[in-house]
Design a protein around this motif. Structure first.
Motif, PDB file in Angstrom:
ATOM      1  N   VAL A 192       0.850  -1.196   0.000  1.00  0.00           N
ATOM      2  CA  VAL A 192       0.000   0.000   0.000  1.00  0.00           C
ATOM      3  C   VAL A 192       0.883   1.242   0.000  1.00  0.00           C
ATOM      4  CG1 VAL A 192      -1.748   1.289   1.270  1.00  0.00           C
ATOM      5  CG2 VAL A 192      -1.822  -1.217   1.224  1.00  0.00           C
ATOM      6  N   SER A 193       0.526   2.249  -0.779  1.00  0.00           N
ATOM      7  CA  SER A 193       1.257   3.510  -0.813  1.00  0.00           C
ATOM      8  C   SER A 193       0.521   4.573  -0.007  1.00  0.00           C
ATOM      9  CB  SER A 193       1.431   3.995  -2.254  1.00  0.00           C
ATOM     10  OG  SER A 193       2.240   3.097  -2.994  1.00  0.00           O
ATOM     11  N   VAL A 194       1.303   5.424   0.649  1.00  0.00           N
ATOM     12  CA  VAL A 194       0.746   6.521   1.439  1.00  0.00           C
ATOM     13  C   VAL A 194       1.310   7.820   0.884  1.00  0.00           C
ATOM     14  CG1 VAL A 194       0.604   7.568   3.723  1.00  0.00           C
ATOM     15  CG2 VAL A 194       0.570   5.071   3.491  1.00  0.00           C
ATOM     16  N   ARG A 195       0.443   8.791   0.609  1.00  0.00           N
ATOM     17  CA  ARG A 195       0.867  10.081   0.069  1.00  0.00           C
ATOM     18  C   ARG A 195       0.684  11.168   1.121  1.00  0.00           C
ATOM     19  NH1 ARG A 195      -0.541   7.023  -4.126  1.00  0.00           N
ATOM     20  NH2 ARG A 195       0.515   7.363  -6.134  1.00  0.00           N
ATOM     21  N   ALA A 196       1.701  12.017   1.220  1.00  0.00           N
ATOM     22  CA  ALA A 196       1.635  13.107   2.193  1.00  0.00           C
ATOM     23  C   ALA A 196       2.483  14.279   1.708  1.00  0.00           C
ATOM     24  CB  ALA A 196       2.139  12.633   3.555  1.00  0.00           C
ATOM     25  N   ASP A 197       2.077  15.483   2.082  1.00  0.00           N
ATOM     26  CA  ASP A 197       2.849  16.668   1.704  1.00  0.00           C
ATOM     27  C   ASP A 197       4.213  16.682   2.380  1.00  0.00           C
ATOM     28  OD1 ASP A 197       0.684  17.502   0.204  1.00  0.00           O
ATOM     29  OD2 ASP A 197      -0.143  18.732   1.826  1.00  0.00           O
ATOM     30  N   LYS A 198       4.260  16.229   3.631  1.00  0.00           N
ATOM     31  CA  LYS A 198       5.510  16.203   4.395  1.00  0.00           C
ATOM     32  C   LYS A 198       5.678  14.820   5.018  1.00  0.00           C
ATOM     33  CE  LYS A 198       5.978  20.816   4.110  1.00  0.00           C
ATOM     34  NZ  LYS A 198       7.085  21.525   3.424  1.00  0.00           N
ATOM     35  N   VAL A 199       6.929  14.416   5.210  1.00  0.00           N
ATOM     36  CA  VAL A 199       7.227  13.126   5.850  1.00  0.00           C
ATOM     37  C   VAL A 199       8.255  13.348   6.954  1.00  0.00           C
ATOM     38  CG1 VAL A 199       8.308  10.862   5.541  1.00  0.00           C
ATOM     39  CG2 VAL A 199       6.705  11.721   3.826  1.00  0.00           C
ATOM     40  N   PRO A 311      22.013  15.252  19.048  1.00  0.00           N
ATOM     41  CA  PRO A 311      21.037  14.597  18.168  1.00  0.00           C
ATOM     42  C   PRO A 311      20.886  15.305  16.827  1.00  0.00           C
ATOM     43  CG  PRO A 311      20.187  14.727  20.397  1.00  0.00           C
ATOM     44  CD  PRO A 311      21.447  15.537  20.382  1.00  0.00           C
ATOM     45  N   LEU A 312      20.405  14.554  15.847  1.00  0.00           N
ATOM     46  CA  LEU A 312      20.191  15.052  14.497  1.00  0.00           C
ATOM     47  C   LEU A 312      18.684  15.187  14.279  1.00  0.00           C
ATOM     48  CD1 LEU A 312      22.699  12.444  13.265  1.00  0.00           C
ATOM     49  CD2 LEU A 312      23.115  14.853  12.870  1.00  0.00           C
ATOM     50  N   VAL A 313      18.187  16.405  14.329  1.00  0.00           N
ATOM     51  CA  VAL A 313      16.751  16.660  14.236  1.00  0.00           C
ATOM     52  C   VAL A 313      16.521  17.842  13.302  1.00  0.00           C
ATOM     53  CG1 VAL A 313      14.634  17.188  15.497  1.00  0.00           C
ATOM     54  CG2 VAL A 313      16.453  15.873  16.616  1.00  0.00           C
ATOM     55  N   GLY A 314      15.822  17.576  12.189  1.00  0.00           N
ATOM     56  CA  GLY A 314      15.566  18.643  11.236  1.00  0.00           C
ATOM     57  C   GLY A 314      15.399  18.084   9.838  1.00  0.00           C
ATOM     58  N   PRO A 315      15.680  18.871   8.796  1.00  0.00           N
ATOM     59  CA  PRO A 315      15.559  18.391   7.420  1.00  0.00           C
ATOM     60  C   PRO A 315      16.410  17.157   7.181  1.00  0.00           C
ATOM     61  CG  PRO A 315      15.761  20.779   7.456  1.00  0.00           C
ATOM     62  CD  PRO A 315      16.013  20.311   8.854  1.00  0.00           C
ATOM     63  N   LEU A 316      15.885  16.206   6.417  1.00  0.00           N
ATOM     64  CA  LEU A 316      16.539  14.918   6.229  1.00  0.00           C
ATOM     65  C   LEU A 316      17.861  15.030   5.492  1.00  0.00           C
ATOM     66  CD1 LEU A 316      16.468  11.830   6.442  1.00  0.00           C
ATOM     67  CD2 LEU A 316      15.053  11.781   4.375  1.00  0.00           C
ATOM     68  N   TRP A 317      17.941  15.925   4.522  1.00  0.00           N
ATOM     69  CA  TRP A 317      19.180  16.046   3.771  1.00  0.00           C
ATOM     70  C   TRP A 317      19.309  17.464   3.236  1.00  0.00           C
ATOM     71  CZ3 TRP A 317      19.166  16.084  -1.922  1.00  0.00           C
ATOM     72  CH2 TRP A 317      17.884  16.040  -2.460  1.00  0.00           C
ATOM     73  N   THR A 323      10.954  16.563   3.740  1.00  0.00           N
ATOM     74  CA  THR A 323      11.234  15.417   4.595  1.00  0.00           C
ATOM     75  C   THR A 323      12.118  15.822   5.771  1.00  0.00           C
ATOM     76  OG1 THR A 323      13.070  14.819   3.120  1.00  0.00           O
ATOM     77  CG2 THR A 323      10.976  13.684   2.787  1.00  0.00           C
ATOM     78  N   TYR A 324      11.849  15.201   6.915  1.00  0.00           N
ATOM     79  CA  TYR A 324      12.530  15.550   8.156  1.00  0.00           C
ATOM     80  C   TYR A 324      12.940  14.260   8.876  1.00  0.00           C
ATOM     81  CZ  TYR A 324      10.183  19.959   7.143  1.00  0.00           C
ATOM     82  OH  TYR A 324       9.737  21.090   6.526  1.00  0.00           O
ATOM     83  N   VAL A 325      13.877  14.392   9.827  1.00  0.00           N
ATOM     84  CA  VAL A 325      14.388  13.228  10.539  1.00  0.00           C
ATOM     85  C   VAL A 325      14.627  13.581  12.003  1.00  0.00           C
ATOM     86  CG1 VAL A 325      16.846  13.734  10.110  1.00  0.00           C
ATOM     87  CG2 VAL A 325      16.103  11.341  10.389  1.00  0.00           C
ATOM     88  N   ALA A 326      14.550  12.563  12.867  1.00  0.00           N
ATOM     89  CA  ALA A 326      14.913  12.700  14.280  1.00  0.00           C
ATOM     90  C   ALA A 326      15.664  11.440  14.677  1.00  0.00           C
ATOM     91  CB  ALA A 326      13.666  12.879  15.150  1.00  0.00           C
ATOM     92  N   THR A 327      16.924  11.591  15.090  1.00  0.00           N
ATOM     93  CA  THR A 327      17.742  10.412  15.415  1.00  0.00           C
ATOM     94  C   THR A 327      18.948  10.843  16.251  1.00  0.00           C
ATOM     95  OG1 THR A 327      18.870   8.484  14.474  1.00  0.00           O
ATOM     96  CG2 THR A 327      19.188  10.585  13.327  1.00  0.00           C
ATOM     97  N   GLY A 328      19.725   9.851  16.711  1.00  0.00           N
ATOM     98  CA  GLY A 328      20.984  10.121  17.405  1.00  0.00           C
ATOM     99  C   GLY A 328      20.843  10.685  18.794  1.00  0.00           C
ATOM    100  N   PHE A 329      19.877  10.185  19.570  1.00  0.00           N
ATOM    101  CA  PHE A 329      19.623  10.750  20.892  1.00  0.00           C
ATOM    102  C   PHE A 329      20.594  10.264  21.972  1.00  0.00           C
ATOM    103  CE2 PHE A 329      15.431  11.049  18.770  1.00  0.00           C
ATOM    104  CZ  PHE A 329      15.314  12.433  18.797  1.00  0.00           C
ATOM    105  N   GLY A 330      21.424   9.301  21.657  1.00  0.00           N
ATOM    106  CA  GLY A 330      22.509   8.914  22.563  1.00  0.00           C
ATOM    107  C   GLY A 330      22.071   8.443  23.932  1.00  0.00           C
ATOM    108  N   GLY A 331      20.929   7.779  24.008  1.00  0.00           N
ATOM    109  CA  GLY A 331      20.457   7.266  25.291  1.00  0.00           C
ATOM    110  C   GLY A 331      19.530   8.209  26.024  1.00  0.00           C
ATOM    111  N   TRP A 332      19.278   9.393  25.469  1.00  0.00           N
ATOM    112  CA  TRP A 332      18.424  10.377  26.136  1.00  0.00           C
ATOM    113  C   TRP A 332      17.256  10.732  25.233  1.00  0.00           C
ATOM    114  CZ3 TRP A 332      19.573  10.456  31.029  1.00  0.00           C
ATOM    115  CH2 TRP A 332      20.882  10.161  31.420  1.00  0.00           C
ATOM    116  N   GLY A 333      16.565   9.696  24.754  1.00  0.00           N
ATOM    117  CA  GLY A 333      15.512   9.878  23.773  1.00  0.00           C
ATOM    118  C   GLY A 333      14.170  10.315  24.331  1.00  0.00           C
TER     119      GLY A 333
END
Length: 478
Positions: A192-199, A311-317, A323-333
């Protein structure tokens, strides 16, 4: 749909809830169950004191960077308290002091520097020489008015409120592909495909990586033992030390005059350790340091450390507009995930945030900030990429695998990950991780195949337990 959020943990659900509050049409896509992955295995400290973070930030990001970090993390705690009050969430919410301590005098200099840096950054931090712990410490950094709570109860209440406000939640829906555009298109394992303006990609470790973030993330697995202790012997503060390969301690409400003591430590790169030995080491330490502690449960959790510790939080690239990303919380998520939810919702809505630049995933690699960690991580990954492809002079055979064990065995020129179950039956899958092709290793304590390069984990039959892999290991006949 306005926004699709991939991942139903603290960062993903926090982001989705914030966006729904602001009138956006949102859907959450979770590969398993809500709040049952990394968030479901956390030790549940909601604090802005992150071991020895502030002295490092003061040196690498300057006083302004340390201050923005403290402000953003502290704001997340206050925001969570407001949400708990607003929704009336019963999540074992307890105010507690957070401590970073050391048993050995050689850590005193670092603790004093951390207390000073945290104070300069705006936290009510102080250096103390005594704690409530039942053993002597050389010193500790203390920050009061922090929180411990039950994150799964908190997040399930958020999900319920999100649905009530018109948001959609889809569990057991693994996203396997992303096409950026207007709109963006997400492909799922159900076809199944999902369409969205932002991811928003909030899958702990990004399953899509246009910015090569895997070069700046190092996976770390940590063990946990838990059980009951008499209420009058249980610590009420939250404690952590970098000594002895990390020791983290807190207690939680239980019943019948008892509290639940949760002890964490023995971190290692997935696929590289004798996990049973490390569980034994952690259990021995816990029982020896807390008289009356009766261990009844054990589990493991996994975190990703950013090479510059932020942490890396913001635009994916670099060229990302949708597109946006949230990662790298180093144990403090927990504080990090709540912070990410507010930051990403503001970015999606075009609002400026003071600390957006601090967390921006597009920030340039800095030799000063992350050179050593970056090179160390790349060397470890390169060793696996190259070493895994060299023919070994000798190797195990299927006959060498005990019941409950597993090994990588060369069969007919192919490297197979072979597991023997408790009934003696063999099961074989490809030994190449489907993320980037590193060779997996068997974790007998948790009955899982683990990738030492980027932390993907698979069940003995090859099914995905944890990403960034989005495809299972292929079956092999032997």
């Amino acid at each position: 749909m306005d926004v699709a959020v991939v991942g139903g943990g603290m960062a993903g659900l926090s982001t989705a809830w914030e966006l729904v509050q602001q009138g956006r049409k949102v859907a959450v896509l979770e590969a398993g169950r809500l709040a049952a992955g990394v968030t479901g295995h956390t030790t549940a400290k909601l604090t802005a004191l992150h071991t020895l973070t502030y002295d490092h930030l003061r040196r690498t990001r300057g006083p302004t960077g340390a201050r923005l970090y403290a402000e953003s993390q502290s704001a997340a705690i206050r925001h969570a308290a407001e949400i708990v009050d607003e929704l009336g969430i019963d999540c074992d919410w307890e105010e507690a002091a957070a401590y970073t301590y050391g048993e050995q005098p050689r850590l005193l200099g670092k603790l004093q520097a951390e207390a000073e840096a945290a104070r300069e950054a705006g936290l009510a931090a102080e250096f103390v020489s005594e704690t409530e712990l039942p053993f002597q410490v050389a010193g500790a950094v203390r920050v009061t008015e922090q929180v411990q709570f039950h994150p799964r109860k908190y997040l399930l209440a958020l999900a319920e409120d999100l649905r009530r406000r018109g948001g959609a939640v889809y569990e057991h829906t693994r996203v396997v592909g992303l096409t950026e555009g207007e709109p963006c298109v997400l492909a799922t394992d159900a076809g199944v495909s999902v369409r969205a303006d932002k991811v928003v990609v909030a899958t702990h470790y990004p399953v899509f990586d246009r910015a090569l973030l895997f070069t700046r993330l190092s996976p770390r697995r940590e063990l946990v033992v838990a059980g009951t202790i008499d209420e009058d012997r249980a610590p009420r503060g939250m404690y952590i030390t970098p000594e002895q390969n990390t020791r983290s301690v807190r207690s939680a409400p239980y019943r019948d005059g008892k509290r639940l003591l949760i002890v964490t430590g023995e971190h290692f790169t997935p696929g590289t350790a004798d996990v049973e030995e490390r569980f034994a080491r952690l259990s021995t330490w816990a029982v020896g340091h807390f008289p009356g502690f009766a261990i009844s449960h054990r589990w493991a959790t996994q975190d990703n450390d950013a090479t510059d510790s932020v942490p890396l939080v913001g635009p994916l690239w670099l060229g990302s507009r949708h597109t946006y990303v949230a990662t790298g919380f180093g144990g403090w998520g927990l504080s990090g995930g709540i912070m990410a939810g507010r930051l990403l919702s503001d970015l999606v809505n075009g609002r400026e945030v003071p600390w957006a630049g601090l967390y921006d995933p597009r920030r340039l690699l800095s030799v000063v900030r992350e050179g050593g960690s970056f090179l160390k991580h790349q060397a470890q990954v390169a060793r696996h990429f190259v070493g895994d492809r060299l023919p070994a002079p000798t190797g195990p055979s299927t006959a060498d695998i005990p019941r409950g064990g597993g090994a990588v065995v060369r069969v007919g020129g192919q490297q197979c990950a072979v597991h023997r179950d408790e009934n003696g039956q063999l099961q074989a899958v490809s030994a190449r991780c489907t993320h980037l092709g590193c060779l997996v290793a068997f974790n007998r304590a948790e009955q899982a195949w683990e990738c030492p390069c980027h932390g993907s984990r698979f069940a003995p039959d090859g099914q995905i337990l944890q990403g960034p892999a989005v495809r299972p290991l292929e079956r092999r006949d032997i």
